[in-house]
Scaffold this active site. Structure first.
Site: not given
Length: 356
Positions: A205, A262
């Protein structure tokens, strides 16, 4: 000692106090040491830098990584690895991926048989495309290994903002122990048996957070952000499943949960690197400005090589690599993505179990 220390202990956990170690004095290691200290545990907090250890000992603050945040409870900073892990029932490792193996290897004889060792590091080792749990398994196979990963910004954990994470381990006792040690009124720990999937999701990610930062800098809009995140999730899961992960792991906190935070937060180091590059900085300038490790930069190169080696289609990975390390413009890469073949939206379809 002020009364605040005792009143802050056990902010939700009902377990007795334990001896634990946290290896790594960066932002996430500091956040975990803070949670454990406030939960009433004795925390042996190891770091390389003697000045940093002395500062925490004297001021209870890690000013480089977490300025203004007081570390309460029985937190004992040290630069002596052997003493840090000697009495620890469980060891949390928050060492950057580039130094991870060398530090563990150097001290492998100091770990005990059956000791629980949990990786907090979201990265991949270049040689052999090894995840940190695999490094631990190779270096200290007599220990019981697990991984902690999820949508966990260190600054928010330190501020006691509501947070959930995932402990992944094959051993149910390891999962329960970590849940009991860390769980409290603001920090909830869910369990998973898919160690590889949880860990790989945490590493992958970071790449898409850089992409999201670029898009934000270019003011591409909310629709574009949603598209990039969702296609990023498709790439992540396609790649991970081809390497043996469970696709459903990516629907949980370690997958889509971590991806959301994120890719949408300016507190994310990887997002900030992408944003700086999108605003015209070179990659070196962006990293220097950040002053901390952005694991996604290392992960990007490794994942691109691996994906090409095993023949997995990852256009966002390839495009970001061309932007950061090649001569491609951001707009050209985005245009090529939009002109690519429009394949199916969802890659993994579960069979229906309820008759209509």
């Amino acid at each position: 000692m002020p009364e605040t220390n005792t009143s802050q202990k056990k902010t939700g956990s009902s377990e007795a106090a334990h001896d634990v170690a946290v290896l790594g004095g960066g932002s996430f290691g500091t956040a975990m040491a803070k949670v454990l200290g406030e939960n009433g545990h004795t925390v042996h907090f190891w770091m390389r830098d003697p000045d940093q250890a002395a500062e925490i000992e004297n001021t209870r603050v890690n000013s480089r990584y977490m300025p203004g945040v007081e570390l309460t409870g029985d937190i004992q900073p040290t630069t002596d690895m052997a003493s840090a892990i000697a009495n620890a029932e469980i060891v949390f490792v928050a060492i950057p991926s580039k130094a991870f193996r060398s530090v563990i290897s150097q001290h492998r004889s100091e770990f005990r048989d059956g000791q629980i060792v949990i990786s907090l590091t979201k990265g991949i080792e270049r040689d052999g495309f090894k995840l940190m749990s695999e490094v631990l398994q190779e270096e200290i196979p007599r220990c019981r290994i697990g991984v902690l990963s999820g949508p966990n910004l260190a600054s928010e954990i330190a501020a006691r903002d509501l947070t959930a994470t995932v402990i992944a381990a094959k051993d149910p006792d390891v999962r329960r122990t970590v849940q009991d040690l860390l769980g409290c009124s603001y920090f909830r720990v869910y369990a998973n048996v898919d160690v590889y999937g949880v860990e790989l999701a945490g590493a992958l990610k970071n790449i898409y957070a850089i992409v999201a930062g670029l898009a934000d800098a270019l003011e591409m809009g909310e629709n574009a952000r949603a598209m990039l995140m969702t296609r990023g999730l498709a790439e992540m899961s396609r790649f991970a499943v081809s390497l043996g992960a469970n696709p459903m792991t990516f629907m949980g906190l370690a997958g889509v949960g971590d991806l959301i935070v994120t890719c949408t937060s300016s507190k994310s180091r990887n997002f900030r690197v992408g944003y700086a590059v999108g605003k015209g900085k070179t990659l070196d300038e962006a990293v220097s400005e950040l002053g901390q490790v952005a694991e996604g930069i290392y992960t990007l190169e490794l994942v691109k090589e691996k994906a090409e080696g095993v023949g997995i289609y990852m256009p966002l990975v390839r495009g970001l690599f061309e932007i950061l390390y090649g001569s491609a413009s951001i707009s050209a890469v985005i245009n090529s993505l939009m002109m690519a073949v429009q394949n199916s939206d969802v890659e993994f379809i579960l069979p229906r179990t309820i008759a209509h």
